[in-house]
Design a protein around this motif. Structure first.
Motif, PDB file in Angstrom:
ATOM      1  N   ASP A  85      97.960  37.876  15.912  1.00 12.21           N
ATOM      2  CA  ASP A  85      97.436  37.077  17.021  1.00 12.21           C
ATOM      3  C   ASP A  85      98.631  36.297  17.585  1.00 12.21           C
ATOM      4  N   ASN A 117      96.772  44.276  18.297  1.00 14.49           N
ATOM      5  CA  ASN A 117      96.285  42.934  18.626  1.00 14.49           C
ATOM      6  C   ASN A 117      95.065  42.631  17.774  1.00 14.49           C
ATOM      7  N   ALA A 119      93.108  39.482  18.285  1.00 11.08           N
ATOM      8  CA  ALA A 119      93.024  38.214  19.019  1.00 11.08           C
ATOM      9  C   ALA A 119      91.715  37.516  18.693  1.00 11.08           C
ATOM     10  N   VAL A 126      93.203  35.726  23.355  1.00 15.02           N
ATOM     11  CA  VAL A 126      92.679  36.890  24.056  1.00 15.02           C
ATOM     12  C   VAL A 126      93.492  37.137  25.328  1.00 15.02           C
ATOM     13  N   ALA A 129      96.867  38.511  24.420  1.00 12.88           N
ATOM     14  CA  ALA A 129      96.756  39.906  23.983  1.00 12.88           C
ATOM     15  C   ALA A 129      96.590  40.820  25.190  1.00 12.88           C
ATOM     16  N   GLN A 130      95.741  40.384  26.133  1.00 14.31           N
ATOM     17  CA  GLN A 130      95.554  41.191  27.350  1.00 14.31           C
ATOM     18  C   GLN A 130      96.876  41.305  28.111  1.00 14.31           C
ATOM     19  N   LEU A 133      99.206  43.823  26.672  1.00 11.79           N
ATOM     20  CA  LEU A 133      98.844  45.203  27.002  1.00 11.79           C
ATOM     21  C   LEU A 133      99.164  45.522  28.466  1.00 11.79           C
ATOM     22  N   LYS A 189      92.370  44.729  30.583  1.00 16.65           N
ATOM     23  CA  LYS A 189      92.580  45.081  29.174  1.00 16.65           C
ATOM     24  C   LYS A 189      91.566  44.392  28.258  1.00 16.65           C
ATOM     25  N   VAL A 193      91.289  44.962  24.156  1.00 11.32           N
ATOM     26  CA  VAL A 193      91.552  43.866  23.214  1.00 11.32           C
ATOM     27  C   VAL A 193      90.351  43.684  22.290  1.00 11.32           C
ATOM     28  N   GLN A 194      89.156  43.768  22.886  1.00 14.03           N
ATOM     29  CA  GLN A 194      87.911  43.660  22.115  1.00 14.03           C
ATOM     30  C   GLN A 194      87.799  44.813  21.116  1.00 14.03           C
ATOM     31  N   ASP A 196      90.221  46.591  19.885  1.00 14.14           N
ATOM     32  CA  ASP A 196      91.236  46.435  18.832  1.00 14.14           C
ATOM     33  C   ASP A 196      90.765  45.455  17.766  1.00 14.14           C
TER      34      ASP A 196
END
Lengths: 237, 157
Positions: A85, A117, A119, A126, A129-130, A133, A189, A193-194, A196
């Motif tokens: 994270d 990620n 996150a 979040v 992380a987005q 990407l 993204k 992220v979700q 992942d």
């Protein structure tokens, strides 16, 4: 410089005519050279930074089939799947340990590091992380530079992960800011992220950093010495 | 016209000139302090004391904080040290060299001002964070540059 460099003793038969000083032409020459030198240095520096943003790494980098960025050759004997994270302090410390060992392990083809990620800490996690990407969309080199910049910017506190700052980092690294900003603003993204995060939970990740070394699960930060010992012992097996 | 009646002789004739010289010495020392502190925190990777704003670390850790792998604060430190050395030397060299030493002070402070302008532009428009130490250095360098122009007037033919 004509005769102006002569000391007064050499010319003291005619002291009244001999003024010491510099001419306007000399001043213009110095000022002009300085301005040109400064301009060249600034241009050189900007282009160098721009190239560094997407430039060459001394080891292979790329994207796995599952869409995760990696460094180190895929055929390396050791494979580390890291769940991190961007707002986690121990993740940042572990990232600098990995950076410290990269010359001896990643560069020498002994270790491949794959980043996932995870996150989960704050909404900023979040966002970051987005953003990472979105950087990956512009190439894995940008992802890794962006990743490093996100971790080194932690000293700036939560504000370091605001939307404005996330975009500023992309600009700093010389990315295509229009594409990056669009990607971030439209939450392009968010789904990945979700996904992942869920994939990490499925794999048994409960906190960060969690890493799987050739499938073996490790939780938390590990010091550079201990990690080197662990890697060496696994390599000698 | 007599050579020895100029205001910028080895021992300054006018109190204004002496005052200006001391001010430039003080500013170079202040610059060494600011750039030295930033170099020190950069080289030892320490957080920068920044008051209420958090801009200092954001600026210090941005990719622009280094130039060709060397922290920009170190370039600043070298510039201030060079200025101090030239300013001190100015009082000790012969009169015909003095003008060229003054020209050196002018050149270095001009370079300093141009770089400060570039770095301030980056802070405001690219990094989007401003660090008070960097602003302080930019102001010190600008004042030094203005004073060096005034110095140049007295050694120009």
């Amino acid at each position: 410089m004509s005769g102006r460099g002569k000391s007064p003793s050499q010319v003291h038969h005619q002291p009244v005519r001999e003024r010491q000083g510099v001419t306007k032409a000399q001043i213009i020459l110095v000022a002009g050279t300085t301005v040109v030198a400064a301009f060249l240095l600034i241009v050189l520096n900007s282009t160098q930074l721009r190239q560094a943003g997407g430039g060459a790494f001394s080891y292979p980098i790329g994207i796995t089939q599952s869409g995760h960025p990696y460094k180190g050759p895929p055929e390396a004997p050791l494979k580390m799947e890291l769940y991190s994270d961007f707002l986690c302090g121990h993740c940042a410390e572990f990232a600098s340990v990995l950076e410290a060992i990269s010359t001896d392990y990643i560069q020498k083809g002994k270790l491949q590091l794959i980043f996932h990620n995870f996150a989960f800490l704050t909404p900023e996690s979040v966002q970051a992380a987005q953003a990472s990407l979105c950087a990956l969309d512009q190439g894995p080199a940008y992802f890794w530079r962006y990743h490093d910049l996100l971790y080194t910017s932690r000293a700036g506190g939560m504000a370091a992960y605001s939307n404005v700052r996330l975009k500023a980092y992309a600009q700093e690294l010389g990315m295509d800011t229009e594409a990056f900003n669009r990607c971030l603003d439209t939450h392009a993204k968010a789904g990945q992220v979700q996904a992942d995060l869920y994939a990490g939970i499925q794999a048994g990740v409960e906190g960060t950093p969690t890493w799987f070394l050739n499938g073996q699960k490790h939780v938390g930060f590990m010091s550079e010495d201990k990690l080197r010992n662990l890697l060496d012992s696994m390599l000698s097996q | 016209m007599n050579t020895y009646s100029r205001t910028s002789s080895v021992v300054p004739a006018s109190p204004v000139v002496a005052w200006r010289w001391w001010l430039m010495i003080a500013l170079s020392l202040a610059g060494i302090g600011v750039a030295g502190y930033l170099s020190y925190t950069h080289l030892f990777e320490l957080p920068v004391i920044c008051g209420a704003s958090q801009g200092c670390d954001l600026v210090a850790q941005s990719v622009y904080a280094k130039m060709f792998g060397i922290p920009v604060a170190v370039f600043g430190l070298l510039a201030y040290i060079a200025l101090l050395v030239l300013l001190v030397a100015r009082r000790r060299v012969s009169e015909n060299l003095e003008a060229y030493v003054t020209l050196g002070v002018f050149g270095i402070s001009l370079l300093g001002v141009l770089f400060s302008a570039y770095l301030t532009y980056l802070e405001i428009f690219v990094i989007l964070a401003v660090c008070m130490w960097c602003v302080a250095s930019a102001i010190i360098m600008s004042v030094l540059f203005v004073l060096s122009i005034l110095e140049m007037k007295s050694v120009t033919l």
